[in-house]
Design a protein around this motif. Structure first.
Motif, PDB file in Angstrom:
ATOM      1  N   LEU A 198      26.853  34.265  17.747  1.00 16.99           N
ATOM      2  CA  LEU A 198      26.665  32.741  18.617  1.00 16.99           C
ATOM      3  C   LEU A 198      27.781  31.854  18.156  1.00 16.99           C
ATOM      4  N   ARG A 199      28.077  31.790  17.098  1.00 16.47           N
ATOM      5  CA  ARG A 199      29.342  31.170  16.471  1.00 16.47           C
ATOM      6  C   ARG A 199      30.826  31.531  17.413  1.00 16.47           C
ATOM      7  N   LYS A 200      30.799  32.849  17.824  1.00 17.98           N
ATOM      8  CA  LYS A 200      31.941  33.082  18.281  1.00 17.98           C
ATOM      9  C   LYS A 200      31.902  33.018  19.938  1.00 17.98           C
ATOM     10  N   GLY A 201      30.815  32.386  20.300  1.00 15.91           N
ATOM     11  CA  GLY A 201      30.801  32.050  21.667  1.00 15.91           C
ATOM     12  C   GLY A 201      29.960  33.099  22.540  1.00 15.91           C
ATOM     13  N   HIS A 202      29.372  34.131  21.942  1.00 19.98           N
ATOM     14  CA  HIS A 202      28.648  35.248  22.607  1.00 19.98           C
ATOM     15  C   HIS A 202      27.160  35.053  22.788  1.00 19.98           C
ATOM     16  N   LYS A 203      27.065  34.819  24.094  1.00 20.87           N
ATOM     17  CA  LYS A 203      25.753  34.217  24.730  1.00 20.87           C
ATOM     18  C   LYS A 203      25.030  34.891  25.452  1.00 20.87           C
ATOM     19  N   ALA A 204      25.661  36.070  26.134  1.00 17.83           N
ATOM     20  CA  ALA A 204      24.972  37.068  27.108  1.00 17.83           C
ATOM     21  C   ALA A 204      23.864  37.773  26.249  1.00 17.83           C
ATOM     22  N   PRO A 205      22.957  38.262  27.483  1.00 18.55           N
ATOM     23  CA  PRO A 205      21.807  39.025  26.914  1.00 18.55           C
ATOM     24  C   PRO A 205      22.222  40.284  25.983  1.00 18.55           C
ATOM     25  N   LYS A 206      23.181  41.059  26.552  1.00 22.50           N
ATOM     26  CA  LYS A 206      23.763  42.240  25.641  1.00 22.50           C
ATOM     27  C   LYS A 206      24.028  41.925  24.189  1.00 22.50           C
ATOM     28  N   TYR A 267      12.218  53.141  25.757  1.00 22.71           N
ATOM     29  CA  TYR A 267      13.271  53.826  25.271  1.00 22.71           C
ATOM     30  C   TYR A 267      13.618  55.331  25.446  1.00 22.71           C
ATOM     31  N   LEU A 268      12.759  55.553  26.191  1.00 23.07           N
ATOM     32  CA  LEU A 268      12.998  57.081  26.931  1.00 23.07           C
ATOM     33  C   LEU A 268      13.534  57.176  28.148  1.00 23.07           C
ATOM     34  N   PHE A 269      13.493  55.864  28.967  1.00 24.91           N
ATOM     35  CA  PHE A 269      13.907  55.877  30.341  1.00 24.91           C
ATOM     36  C   PHE A 269      15.184  54.918  30.456  1.00 24.91           C
ATOM     37  N   LEU A 270      15.219  53.812  29.677  1.00 27.42           N
ATOM     38  CA  LEU A 270      16.055  52.750  29.859  1.00 27.42           C
ATOM     39  C   LEU A 270      17.091  52.722  28.798  1.00 27.42           C
ATOM     40  N   SER A 271      18.479  52.186  28.931  1.00 28.34           N
ATOM     41  CA  SER A 271      19.377  52.351  27.851  1.00 28.34           C
ATOM     42  C   SER A 271      20.103  51.171  27.891  1.00 28.34           C
ATOM     43  N   TYR A 272      21.153  50.911  26.726  1.00 26.79           N
ATOM     44  CA  TYR A 272      22.020  49.769  26.576  1.00 26.79           C
ATOM     45  C   TYR A 272      22.758  49.451  27.949  1.00 26.79           C
ATOM     46  N   ASP A 273      22.987  50.549  28.828  1.00 25.39           N
ATOM     47  CA  ASP A 273      23.566  50.165  29.966  1.00 25.39           C
ATOM     48  C   ASP A 273      22.751  48.984  31.021  1.00 25.39           C
ATOM     49  N   ASN A 274      21.562  48.893  30.702  1.00 25.67           N
ATOM     50  CA  ASN A 274      21.084  47.995  31.551  1.00 25.67           C
ATOM     51  C   ASN A 274      21.234  46.636  31.074  1.00 25.67           C
ATOM     52  N   PRO A 278      24.313  42.835  36.319  1.00 24.38           N
ATOM     53  CA  PRO A 278      25.163  41.479  36.520  1.00 24.38           C
ATOM     54  C   PRO A 278      24.329  40.338  35.943  1.00 24.38           C
ATOM     55  N   GLY A 279      25.141  39.109  35.843  1.00 28.31           N
ATOM     56  CA  GLY A 279      24.711  37.777  35.540  1.00 28.31           C
ATOM     57  C   GLY A 279      23.574  37.993  34.487  1.00 28.31           C
ATOM     58  N   PHE A 280      22.511  37.151  34.508  1.00 26.23           N
ATOM     59  CA  PHE A 280      21.618  37.162  33.495  1.00 26.23           C
ATOM     60  C   PHE A 280      20.534  38.508  33.447  1.00 26.23           C
ATOM     61  N   ASP A 281      20.554  39.429  34.345  1.00 24.58           N
ATOM     62  CA  ASP A 281      19.973  40.267  34.608  1.00 24.58           C
ATOM     63  C   ASP A 281      19.566  41.251  33.211  1.00 24.58           C
ATOM     64  N   GLY A 282      20.649  41.387  32.475  1.00 22.93           N
ATOM     65  CA  GLY A 282      20.246  41.828  31.121  1.00 22.93           C
ATOM     66  C   GLY A 282      18.993  41.357  30.338  1.00 22.93           C
ATOM     67  N   ALA A 283      18.567  40.151  30.769  1.00 25.54           N
ATOM     68  CA  ALA A 283      17.541  39.644  29.867  1.00 25.54           C
ATOM     69  C   ALA A 283      16.340  40.179  30.083  1.00 25.54           C
ATOM     70  N   LYS A 284      16.043  40.850  31.320  1.00 25.98           N
ATOM     71  CA  LYS A 284      14.955  41.586  31.585  1.00 25.98           C
ATOM     72  C   LYS A 284      14.660  42.689  30.644  1.00 25.98           C
ATOM     73  N   TYR A 285      15.676  43.215  29.746  1.00 31.57           N
ATOM     74  CA  TYR A 285      15.625  44.267  28.877  1.00 31.57           C
ATOM     75  C   TYR A 285      15.558  43.783  27.239  1.00 31.57           C
ATOM     76  N   VAL A 286      15.325  42.398  27.230  1.00 32.02           N
ATOM     77  CA  VAL A 286      15.585  41.909  25.706  1.00 32.02           C
ATOM     78  C   VAL A 286      14.380  41.963  25.331  1.00 32.02           C
ATOM     79  N   MET A 287      14.156  42.893  24.121  1.00 31.07           N
ATOM     80  CA  MET A 287      13.042  43.265  23.577  1.00 31.07           C
ATOM     81  C   MET A 287      13.309  43.869  22.277  1.00 31.07           C
ATOM     82  N   SER A 288      12.620  43.852  20.919  1.00 30.17           N
ATOM     83  CA  SER A 288      13.095  44.149  19.947  1.00 30.17           C
ATOM     84  C   SER A 288      12.024  45.165  19.325  1.00 30.17           C
ATOM     85  N   PRO A 289      12.760  46.625  18.836  1.00 33.74           N
ATOM     86  CA  PRO A 289      14.141  46.816  18.993  1.00 33.74           C
ATOM     87  C   PRO A 289      14.419  46.865  20.167  1.00 33.74           C
TER      88      PRO A 289
END
Ligand code: URP
Ligand code: ZN
Ligand code: ZN
Length: 463
Positions: A198-206, A267-274, A278-289
């Motif tokens: 966050l300090r470096k300004g990295h704010k995107a879902p990835k 974890y079996l069907f989706l990956s980091y590529d998601n 584009p845009g904020f769509d990566g937020a759909k996959y924000v989960m932990s782990p």
């Protein structure tokens, strides 16, 4: 008069057979070839599979989290589960700091009772463990049938507990017969990486994924197993996502330790590529782990086939993009963690696992129903097609084609991670304690018909 499922193939974890299944009341009364029709209501299962209803041992319905509340409640979430062939679930009650487990259980009972359409139970999330809490654990196991406890090594300031607390909880399960379920990620390291990003300004879902490396999961998994070994008790790792974590479980099992783990379809069907969508769509996959690089998927499938992983659950924790995920538009760390999946587990695992030749049909049943029942004290009442068991049955058409997406699914969330994916294999009928609740793609069950399940001790030691 009963309900007679005719001409199907009964699939259990232990084998398959052509047989009819007679249901009387809430129970399975007979499993045999050519049961005579008498005056029974007939479910025609010609060319269909007759399997024990799915058991999802990891869901979060109506859960306050990340500044909002998961979008499915116990009515909408259990209806969606039923559409997907799941007939029992184990959700989580949260014991917040300063509160008792009794209070937590009462609160979650209020959320579920009168609403759930399938049977349900709770694990207890433990966020602190003073001496009185140890007694609370005993009461949960002995009197309430809440025989499992989730602890977190991540989410500092929210759910995370220290190693001493984990060790105390583990040791207590050695006395009271409970089972500890662990969210294994190194929360301290992750928190530092998040603040730096966050300090470096990295704010995107990835950056959610980039600040939660697989090693942080592997380290915590190894530590959790070591703590359980020192306490002399079994341990169950939840939502395992990476080769790093699986290696720790495999090593422990090879040493003969009672270490168990679940993974989830995402974890079996989706990956980091998601996260790069584009845009904020990566937020759909924000989960932990977080989702991992694609190569981890093959390692997880091998773990499922070889029994280093024993269970597939969903970790269903849905948040809408509008008004919920968008809380983190300018800061990935504020995106509520979780994704929907309660409805798509069986169809995805059948399509990608059984049809692709990665696991057998019997292993599919074992991973999605029988072992979850054994692991969490529901077997043989649930998790098998056998005389005397609850008539929780999914009549499954292995050829039925479905396009996953908002138009076809029933979860109360405004996106689907698998939108447009075509799968083969879906329920034709779903039966919950003898009552047909899904028929011809329609819900015909009853709000509130789901019952709270008091669970027995885990049968992990027999697995
Ligand atoms: O991102 C996730 N997994 N949300 C649900 C909470 C948890 O940690 O299981
Ligand atoms: Zn978790
Ligand atoms: Zn979860």
């Amino acid at each position: 008069m009963g309900t007679l499922i005719k001409n199907g193939t009964v699939v259990n974890a232990t084998g398959s057979q052509r047989a009819d299944v007679l249901i009387q009341g809430e129970k399975i009364a007979q499993v045999a070839a050519n049961i005579s029709n008498d005056s029974h209501q007939i479910v025609d299962a010609t060319n269909l599979l007759v399997m024990p209803g799915g058991i999802d041992v990891h869901t979060h319905l109506d859960m306050p989290f990340g500044g909002t509340t998961s979008a499915d409640d116990f009515e909408t979430g259990t209806i969606a589960a039923a559409f997907g062939g799941t007939t029992s679930l184990v959700d989580f009650a949260i014991q917040y700091r300063g509160q008792t487990m009794r209070h937590a259980l009462d609160e979650w009972m209020k959320k579920a009772s009168g609403k759930a359409v399938i049977d349900y139970s709770f694990h207890m999330i433990v966020t602190e463990l003073p001496d009185a809490g140890l007694g609370d654990m005993d009461v949960m196991v002995r009197d309430e049938g809440v025989t499992s406890f989730k602890l977190f090594m991540a989410y500092p300031g929210v759910f995370m507990v220290d190693d001493a607390t984990i060790f105390r909880a583990l040791r207590r399960t050695g006395e009271n017969g409970g089972l500890v379920c662990m969210h294994a990620e190194n929360g301290g390291v992750i928190d530092l990486l998040v603040q730096e990003a966050l300090r470096k300004g990295h704010k995107a879902p990835k950056y959610h994924a980039l600040t939660r490396p697989p090693r942080a999961e592997g380290e915590a998994t190894g530590r959790a197993i070591a703590l359980a070994e020192m306490a002399g008790v079994p341990i169950y790792i939840v939502h395992l996502s990476s080769a790093d974590a699986l290696q720790k479980v495999r090593e422990a099992r090879d040493m003969g330790l009672p270490a168990f783990a679940e993974t989830c379809p995402q974890y079996l069907f989706l990956s980091y590529d998601n996260y790069e969508e584009p845009g904020f769509d990566g937020a759909k996959y924000v989960m932990s782990p977080p989702l991992r690089e694609k190569w981890h998927q093959d390692v997880l499938w091998k773990g499922l086939a070889k029994d280093d992983l024993q269970v597939i659950s969903t970790d269903h924790c849905p948040f809408c993009m509008a008004g919920q995920k968008e809380l983190g538009t300018d800061d990935f760390s504020k995106i509520p963690n979780g994704a929907p999946g309660i409805e798509t587990r069986l169809t995805l695992v059948h399509n990608g696992g059984v049809r692709q030749g990665r696991i057998s049909l019997n292993r599919f049943v074992e991973l999605c129903s029988t072992t979850p029942a054994k692991m969490f004290g529901l077997f043989p009442r649930k998790g098998t097609i056998a005389v005397g068991s609850d008539a929780d049955i999914v009549v499954f058409d292995p050829e039925k084609q479905q396009t996953l997406g908002l138009k076809t699914l029933h979860m109360r969330v405004d996106y689907n991670p698998y939108e447009g994916t075509v799968v083969r294999g879906a329920p034709s009928y779903v039966i919950s304690r003898g009552a047909v609740i899904i028929e011809n793609d329609r819900f015909v069950g009853t709000r509130g018909a789901g019952q709270f399940l008091k669970r027995g001790p885990s049968l992990a030691s027999t697995l």
